[in-house]
Design a protein around this motif. Sequence first.
Motif, PDB file in Angstrom:
ATOM      1  N   VAL A 160       0.813  -1.146  -0.159  1.00 28.42           N
ATOM      2  CA  VAL A 160       0.184   0.013  -0.036  1.00 28.42           C
ATOM      3  C   VAL A 160       1.098   1.285   0.137  1.00 28.42           C
ATOM      4  N   GLY A 161       0.778   2.042  -1.125  1.00 29.17           N
ATOM      5  CA  GLY A 161       1.829   3.272  -1.377  1.00 29.17           C
ATOM      6  C   GLY A 161       2.870   2.840  -2.288  1.00 29.17           C
ATOM      7  N   GLY A 164       5.210   4.540  -3.771  1.00 34.49           N
ATOM      8  CA  GLY A 164       6.281   5.651  -4.364  1.00 34.49           C
ATOM      9  C   GLY A 164       7.502   5.160  -4.490  1.00 34.49           C
ATOM     10  N   LYS A 201      -3.189   5.799  -4.399  1.00 34.74           N
ATOM     11  CA  LYS A 201      -4.194   6.804  -4.425  1.00 34.74           C
ATOM     12  C   LYS A 201      -3.987   7.551  -6.193  1.00 34.74           C
ATOM     13  N   ASN A 202      -2.550   7.587  -6.523  1.00 34.13           N
ATOM     14  CA  ASN A 202      -2.338   8.418  -7.835  1.00 34.13           C
ATOM     15  C   ASN A 202      -2.575   7.580  -8.969  1.00 34.13           C
ATOM     16  N   ILE A 250       3.379   1.353   3.165  1.00 31.86           N
ATOM     17  CA  ILE A 250       4.512   2.300   3.004  1.00 31.86           C
ATOM     18  C   ILE A 250       4.070   3.703   2.528  1.00 31.86           C
ATOM     19  N   PRO A 263       3.769   7.634   3.475  1.00 28.80           N
ATOM     20  CA  PRO A 263       4.297   8.547   4.212  1.00 28.80           C
ATOM     21  C   PRO A 263       3.471   9.122   5.559  1.00 28.80           C
ATOM     22  N   ALA A 310      -5.747   7.629   6.036  1.00 32.32           N
ATOM     23  CA  ALA A 310      -6.825   7.176   4.983  1.00 32.32           C
ATOM     24  C   ALA A 310      -6.443   5.794   4.655  1.00 32.32           C
ATOM     25  N   ALA A 311      -5.071   5.530   4.380  1.00 25.48           N
ATOM     26  CA  ALA A 311      -4.801   4.134   4.277  1.00 25.48           C
ATOM     27  C   ALA A 311      -5.189   3.293   4.936  1.00 25.48           C
ATOM     28  N   THR A 352       8.201   4.912   8.400  1.00 26.73           N
ATOM     29  CA  THR A 352       8.816   5.566   9.802  1.00 26.73           C
ATOM     30  C   THR A 352       7.698   6.229  10.715  1.00 26.73           C
ATOM     31  N   GLU A 367      12.097   1.052   7.060  1.00 28.89           N
ATOM     32  CA  GLU A 367      12.863   1.066   5.759  1.00 28.89           C
ATOM     33  C   GLU A 367      14.161   1.965   5.865  1.00 28.89           C
ATOM     34  N   ARG A 368      15.047   1.561   5.709  1.00 28.88           N
ATOM     35  CA  ARG A 368      16.266   2.365   5.971  1.00 28.88           C
ATOM     36  C   ARG A 368      17.131   2.708   4.938  1.00 28.88           C
ATOM     37  N   VAL A 369      16.563   2.117   3.696  1.00 31.00           N
ATOM     38  CA  VAL A 369      17.147   2.316   2.482  1.00 31.00           C
ATOM     39  C   VAL A 369      17.701   3.703   2.229  1.00 31.00           C
ATOM     40  N   LYS A 381      14.510   3.127  14.306  1.00 32.81           N
ATOM     41  CA  LYS A 381      14.629   4.024  13.045  1.00 32.81           C
ATOM     42  C   LYS A 381      14.746   5.486  13.316  1.00 32.81           C
ATOM     43  N   HIS A 431      13.517  13.807   3.283  1.00 36.74           N
ATOM     44  CA  HIS A 431      12.253  13.104   3.758  1.00 36.74           C
ATOM     45  C   HIS A 431      12.610  12.755   5.403  1.00 36.74           C
ATOM     46  N   TYR A 466      12.027  13.360  11.113  1.00 40.04           N
ATOM     47  CA  TYR A 466      11.773  12.297  12.060  1.00 40.04           C
ATOM     48  C   TYR A 466      12.158  12.588  13.710  1.00 40.04           C
TER      49      TYR A 466
HETATM   50  N1  LIG Z   1      12.539   8.193   0.271  1.00 35.67           N
HETATM   51  C1  LIG Z   1      13.180   7.680   0.997  1.00 35.67           C
HETATM   52  O1  LIG Z   1      14.489   7.854   0.766  1.00 35.67           O
HETATM   53  C2  LIG Z   1      12.999   6.877   2.236  1.00 35.67           C
HETATM   54  C3  LIG Z   1      14.145   6.316   2.876  1.00 35.67           C
HETATM   55  C4  LIG Z   1      13.719   5.440   3.936  1.00 35.67           C
HETATM   56  C5  LIG Z   1      12.368   5.281   4.469  1.00 35.67           C
HETATM   57  N2  LIG Z   1      11.483   5.856   3.754  1.00 35.67           N
HETATM   58  C6  LIG Z   1      10.294   5.604   4.339  1.00 35.67           C
HETATM   59  O2  LIG Z   1       9.189   5.225   3.211  1.00 35.67           O
HETATM   60  C7  LIG Z   1       8.128   6.075   3.106  1.00 35.67           C
HETATM   61  C8  LIG Z   1       7.440   6.282   1.858  1.00 35.67           C
HETATM   62  O3  LIG Z   1       8.589   7.009   1.150  1.00 35.67           O
HETATM   63  P1  LIG Z   1       8.614   7.153  -0.435  1.00 35.67           P
HETATM   64  O4  LIG Z   1       9.889   7.827  -0.747  1.00 35.67           O
HETATM   65  O5  LIG Z   1       8.203   5.989  -1.122  1.00 35.67           O
HETATM   66  O6  LIG Z   1       7.260   8.318  -0.611  1.00 35.67           O
HETATM   67  P2  LIG Z   1       6.707   8.840  -1.748  1.00 35.67           P
HETATM   68  O7  LIG Z   1       6.354  10.257  -1.512  1.00 35.67           O
HETATM   69  O8  LIG Z   1       7.653   8.680  -3.156  1.00 35.67           O
HETATM   70  O9  LIG Z   1       5.565   8.007  -2.123  1.00 35.67           O
HETATM   71  C9  LIG Z   1       4.397   7.801  -1.302  1.00 35.67           C
HETATM   72  C10 LIG Z   1       3.367   7.204  -2.125  1.00 35.67           C
HETATM   73  O10 LIG Z   1       2.163   7.116  -1.346  1.00 35.67           O
HETATM   74  C11 LIG Z   1       0.982   7.358  -2.008  1.00 35.67           C
HETATM   75  N3  LIG Z   1       0.044   7.534  -1.124  1.00 35.67           N
HETATM   76  C12 LIG Z   1      -0.413   8.733  -0.394  1.00 35.67           C
HETATM   77  N4  LIG Z   1      -1.801   8.295   0.284  1.00 35.67           N
HETATM   78  C13 LIG Z   1      -1.716   7.292  -0.026  1.00 35.67           C
HETATM   79  C14 LIG Z   1      -3.095   6.488   0.489  1.00 35.67           C
HETATM   80  N5  LIG Z   1      -3.913   6.692   1.162  1.00 35.67           N
HETATM   81  N6  LIG Z   1      -3.476   5.185  -0.259  1.00 35.67           N
HETATM   82  C15 LIG Z   1      -2.364   4.509  -1.138  1.00 35.67           C
HETATM   83  N7  LIG Z   1      -1.324   5.293  -1.441  1.00 35.67           N
HETATM   84  C16 LIG Z   1      -1.088   6.547  -0.887  1.00 35.67           C
HETATM   85  C17 LIG Z   1       1.172   8.551  -2.748  1.00 35.67           C
HETATM   86  O11 LIG Z   1       0.349   8.757  -3.813  1.00 35.67           O
HETATM   87  C18 LIG Z   1       2.950   8.210  -3.248  1.00 35.67           C
HETATM   88  O12 LIG Z   1       2.859   7.400  -4.684  1.00 35.67           O
HETATM   89  C19 LIG Z   1       8.655   7.399   3.960  1.00 35.67           C
HETATM   90  O13 LIG Z   1       7.577   8.331   4.541  1.00 35.67           O
HETATM   91  C20 LIG Z   1       9.552   6.776   4.935  1.00 35.67           C
HETATM   92  O14 LIG Z   1       8.828   6.598   6.179  1.00 35.67           O
HETATM   93  C21 LIG Z   1      11.612   6.709   2.677  1.00 35.67           C
END
Ligand SMILES: NC(=O)c1ccc[n+]([C@@H]2O[C@H](COP(=O)([O-])OP(=O)(O)OC[C@H]3O[C@@H](n4cnc5c(N)ncnc54)[C@H](O)[C@@H]3O)[C@@H](O)[C@H]2O)c1
Length: 434
Positions: free
Chosen positions: A14-15, A17, A39-40, A92, A94, A110-111, A130, A163-165, A217, A270, A275
């Motif tokens: 779910v999510g 991104g 949702k996109n 996943i 945010p 919402a998710a 996170t 997720e720590r990447v 984290k 991010h 955090y």
């Molecule tokens: N980006 C990084 O480098 C990174 C590194 C470590 C951890 N994280 C963790 O991963 C999480 C996600 O990061 P990301 O980079 O993938 O974010 P992102 O902004 O690229 O993607 C988030 C996705 O969630 C979707 N979304 C939002 N609300 C939603 C809903 N209600 N239902 C379904 N989809 C929904 C958005 O449309 C988007 O595509 C971060 O919040 C963090 O906790 C990110």
Amino acid sequence: MIERDQLFSNVAVVGLGKIGLTLAAVFANNGYKVSGSDKNEDVVNSINNGEAHVKNEPGLQKLVYDAHENKTLSATTSNVEAVSEADIVVVIVPVLVTDDNKIDYQFIDAAVEDIAEGLQKGSLIIFETTLPPGDTQNRFGKKIEEISGLRMGEDFYLAYSPERVYSNRIIEDLKNYPKVVGGFNQQSLELATDFYKKALNCELIKVSSLETAEFSKVAECVYRDVNIALSNELAKFAEEKGVSITEVINASNSQPFSHLHSPGIGVGGHCIPIYPYFFINKGLVQGLTPMAREINDSMANHAISKIENRLGSLENKNILILGLSYRENVKEPTKSTALLLMDLLKEKQANVLVNDPHFTSSEIIDYGALPLSMKDKFVSNIDVVILQAFHKEYMSLDFEDFSNCKLILDGRNKLNQDEITNLGIVYESIGNEI
Ligand SMILES: NC(=O)c1ccc[n+]([C@@H]2O[C@H](COP(=O)([O-])OP(=O)(O)OC[C@H]3O[C@@H](n4cnc5c(N)ncnc54)[C@H](O)[C@@H]3O)[C@@H](O)[C@H]2O)c1
């Protein structure tokens, strides 16, 4: 306790991104049937055409294409639909902070409501976003119980694994970083670790509770923020003493217990600037954690003061910021120091221009700055350059074209001081001008 004889093989992510799509594609190439939801609609359409909408992630396009061809990855805009077909749900989506640094749960709340609606009895839910410690169980687990009528640990399993990447090398990091996992109960923990063993083939660190995994984290991010704040404090002191902080750090870090990070014009992205507020807003209101935030956010102002000390008023000066992204070689403007610099410079009534090869001109305009190509003749009218993110394109930058430039502020301590001063341009940096 629920009994499941069926093997867990259907995963909902779910999510979708940057992180969610990469996870979904890796799972889908490692023996799982994955239904992702986002949702996109554009994101969903591209994945259903075998296209990764996330660029600059080595290996991702191939994984998405292969999974699409093998019919192991599909996407939908309905979280409910994806979850209702899954026995493992990975979340996943945010959690962010608002402009006044309050925790913003709107996307994940919402998710979670959708997940509760679609959830099948006996499924495992793993949160990877996170989170402030306690939220997996107390905010989301309880919400899912309320809506679904199912009981945590009895009718569904619950785990947390941060997720720590690092962007630009996510696929590599998923294999190489140990995965920290906490469970609501022993069965949740075992199911989640079994899943990751097969889905990611990485080392696992089982911790004793959901909160421990969540805390670990946020603690990593706080550690990095505090460490950078210390380096920034030392860099400012080095400026007073006429010592190069880069040289100091190289020397100090040759001792195995010294791990000083690099000082700089600010901390963005991010994670690190966001955090620490997951602790601060839950009671850690005094001490190093909030202080580090203040120190790191004050660096943009420090840099601008250095320019003013040399040039006087910045009114009507043409100031070029290199890098809208928060760091080098990514397209990621979240909490970028460039945004902070733009606000401060506008207050000084400077003309703010921005160059970033990762953004189109119209995207830069949307962020409130004038875009400037390095090929544009207007570079000869630039008075000051601020290096904010050291993209690889800036390695070969020829400052000779900046024929009227008076000062270059190297916010990442990456430029060649001698080359710049030989052109008659003043060089300033964070802790290195000697
Ligand atoms: N980006 C990084 O480098 C990174 C590194 C470590 C951890 N994280 C963790 O991963 C999480 C996600 O990061 P990301 O980079 O993938 O974010 P992102 O902004 O690229 O993607 C988030 C996705 O969630 C979707 N979304 C939002 N609300 C939603 C809903 N209600 N239902 C379904 N989809 C929904 C958005 O449309 C988007 O595509 C971060 O919040 C963090 O906790 C990110």
